[in-house]
Design a protein around this motif. Structure first.
Motif, short mmCIF file in Angstrom:
data_model
loop_
_atom_site.label_atom_id
_atom_site.label_comp_id
_atom_site.label_asym_id
_atom_site.label_seq_id
_atom_site.Cartn_x
_atom_site.Cartn_y
_atom_site.Cartn_z
N ASN A 178 -4.34 -1.58 20.50
CA ASN A 178 -2.93 -1.82 20.17
C ASN A 178 -2.28 -0.56 19.62
O ASN A 178 -1.15 -0.22 19.98
CB ASN A 178 -2.82 -2.98 19.18
CG ASN A 178 -1.38 -3.28 18.81
OD1 ASN A 178 -0.50 -3.30 19.66
ND2 ASN A 178 -1.14 -3.50 17.52
N ARG A 179 -3.00 0.16 18.76
CA ARG A 179 -2.42 1.39 18.19
C ARG A 179 -2.25 2.48 19.26
O ARG A 179 -1.31 3.27 19.21
CB ARG A 179 -3.25 1.88 17.00
CG ARG A 179 -3.01 0.97 15.79
CD ARG A 179 -3.72 1.41 14.55
NE ARG A 179 -3.25 2.64 13.96
CZ ARG A 179 -2.27 2.75 13.07
NH1 ARG A 179 -1.58 1.68 12.69
NH2 ARG A 179 -1.95 3.92 12.55
N GLU A 180 -3.16 2.44 20.23
CA GLU A 180 -3.05 3.39 21.34
C GLU A 180 -1.77 3.12 22.16
O GLU A 180 -1.02 4.06 22.46
CB GLU A 180 -4.28 3.15 22.22
CG GLU A 180 -4.73 4.24 23.13
CD GLU A 180 -6.05 3.77 23.78
OE1 GLU A 180 -7.11 3.89 23.13
OE2 GLU A 180 -6.01 3.26 24.91
N ALA A 195 7.31 -1.00 16.38
CA ALA A 195 6.12 -1.86 16.30
C ALA A 195 5.24 -1.49 15.13
O ALA A 195 5.26 -0.36 14.65
CB ALA A 195 5.31 -1.75 17.59
N HIS A 196 4.49 -2.47 14.67
CA HIS A 196 3.44 -2.26 13.68
C HIS A 196 2.14 -2.78 14.28
O HIS A 196 2.14 -3.80 14.96
CB HIS A 196 3.72 -3.03 12.38
CG HIS A 196 2.49 -3.19 11.53
ND1 HIS A 196 2.05 -2.22 10.69
CD2 HIS A 196 1.57 -4.20 11.45
CE1 HIS A 196 0.93 -2.61 10.10
NE2 HIS A 196 0.62 -3.82 10.55
N GLY A 197 1.05 -2.11 13.96
CA GLY A 197 -0.27 -2.61 14.33
C GLY A 197 -1.27 -2.32 13.23
O GLY A 197 -1.27 -1.22 12.67
N SER A 198 -2.12 -3.28 12.92
CA SER A 198 -3.15 -3.08 11.89
C SER A 198 -3.98 -1.85 12.21
O SER A 198 -4.23 -1.54 13.38
CB SER A 198 -4.10 -4.28 11.84
OG SER A 198 -3.38 -5.48 11.70
N ASP A 199 -4.45 -1.17 11.14
CA ASP A 199 -5.19 0.07 11.37
C ASP A 199 -6.70 -0.04 11.10
O ASP A 199 -7.41 0.96 11.20
CB ASP A 199 -4.58 1.21 10.56
CG ASP A 199 -4.59 0.96 9.06
OD1 ASP A 199 -5.26 0.01 8.61
OD2 ASP A 199 -3.92 1.72 8.34
N SER A 200 -7.18 -1.22 10.72
CA SER A 200 -8.63 -1.40 10.47
C SER A 200 -8.95 -2.89 10.52
O SER A 200 -8.03 -3.73 10.49
CB SER A 200 -9.00 -0.85 9.09
OG SER A 200 -8.38 -1.64 8.09
N GLU A 226 0.83 -1.22 0.00
CA GLU A 226 0.00 0.00 0.00
C GLU A 226 0.86 1.27 0.00
O GLU A 226 0.39 2.35 -0.35
CB GLU A 226 -0.96 0.02 1.19
CG GLU A 226 -0.25 0.13 2.53
CD GLU A 226 -1.18 0.12 3.75
OE1 GLU A 226 -2.12 0.92 3.78
OE2 GLU A 226 -0.94 -0.69 4.66
N HIS A 227 2.12 1.15 0.43
CA HIS A 227 3.01 2.32 0.49
C HIS A 227 3.98 2.40 -0.69
O HIS A 227 4.92 3.20 -0.68
CB HIS A 227 3.83 2.29 1.79
CG HIS A 227 3.01 2.43 3.04
ND1 HIS A 227 2.08 3.43 3.22
CD2 HIS A 227 2.97 1.68 4.18
CE1 HIS A 227 1.51 3.29 4.42
NE2 HIS A 227 2.03 2.23 5.02
N LYS A 228 3.75 1.58 -1.71
CA LYS A 228 4.70 1.44 -2.83
C LYS A 228 5.12 2.76 -3.46
O LYS A 228 6.26 2.93 -3.86
CB LYS A 228 4.07 0.51 -3.88
CG LYS A 228 5.05 -0.12 -4.81
CD LYS A 228 4.49 -1.39 -5.47
CE LYS A 228 3.06 -1.18 -5.98
NZ LYS A 228 2.45 -2.43 -6.45
MG MG Z 1 0.24 1.57 8.93
#
Ligand code: MG
Ligand code: RTP
Length: 143
Positions: free
Chosen positions: A86-88, A116-121, A53-55
């Motif tokens: 998790n994003r919090e 860290a990474h966490g899903s956003d939706s 998605e960030h390509k």
């Molecule tokens: Mg992201």
């Protein structure tokens, strides 16, 4: 009460700093249960696909280089509003903007190397979980 699952990565900088346990402790303290977990070293192809998605973004190539620079932990977290929760606890992408007490404020060194990474939706959580885990690698927690 919405019990959700979210996908999480402990990125190469945090693994190198030896803070896997410290981050897992934060998940548990926040009421998130680990229902799947493994260590792996991403290939170029895996990292490119994960961040597709960030390509077109200028940070894509250095992000892929960073994410393939060493082992990571990938996990599925389960709990009430797990995606937002998790994003919090991760805090803002840029550690300088992250609230004190969050993973990124306390442990991250830069906007890219942010621990860290966490899903956003819900949609990205289900896509990302399936990218790394088969159904039989996820262990529902009944107690
Ligand atoms: Mg992201
Ligand atoms: P993530 O996907 O890793 O949970 O982080 P995020 O949602 O907070 O941030 P996102 O915009 O999705 O960016 C993905 C990751 O790319 C790196 N990044 N570098 N300007 C930059 O140098 C820059 N911007 C983003 C970070 O590692 C970010 O977490």
């Amino acid at each position: 009460m919405t019990i959700e699952r979210t996908f999480s990565i402990i990125k190469p900088d945090a693994v190198a700093k030896n803070v896997i346990g410290q981050i897992y402790n934060r998940f548990e303290t926040a009421g998130l249960k680990i229902v799947a977990s493994k260590m792996l070293h991403l290939s170029q192809e895996q990292a490119e696909g994960f961040y597709a998605e960030h390509k077109e973004r200028p940070f894509y190539a250095p992000l892929v280089e960073f994410m393939t620079s060493g082992p990571i932990m990938v996990q599925v977290l389960e709990g009430e509003n797990a995606i937002a929760r998790n994003r919090e606890i991760m805090g803002a992408t840029n550690p300088e903007e992250a609230l004190a007490g969050t993973i990124r404020a306390d442990l991250a060194g830069s906007m890219r190397e942010n621990c860290a990474h966490g899903s956003d939706s819900i949609a990205s959580a289900s896509r990302e979980i399936a990218y790394f885990f088969s159904d039989d690698e996820i262990c529902p927690r009944t107690r």
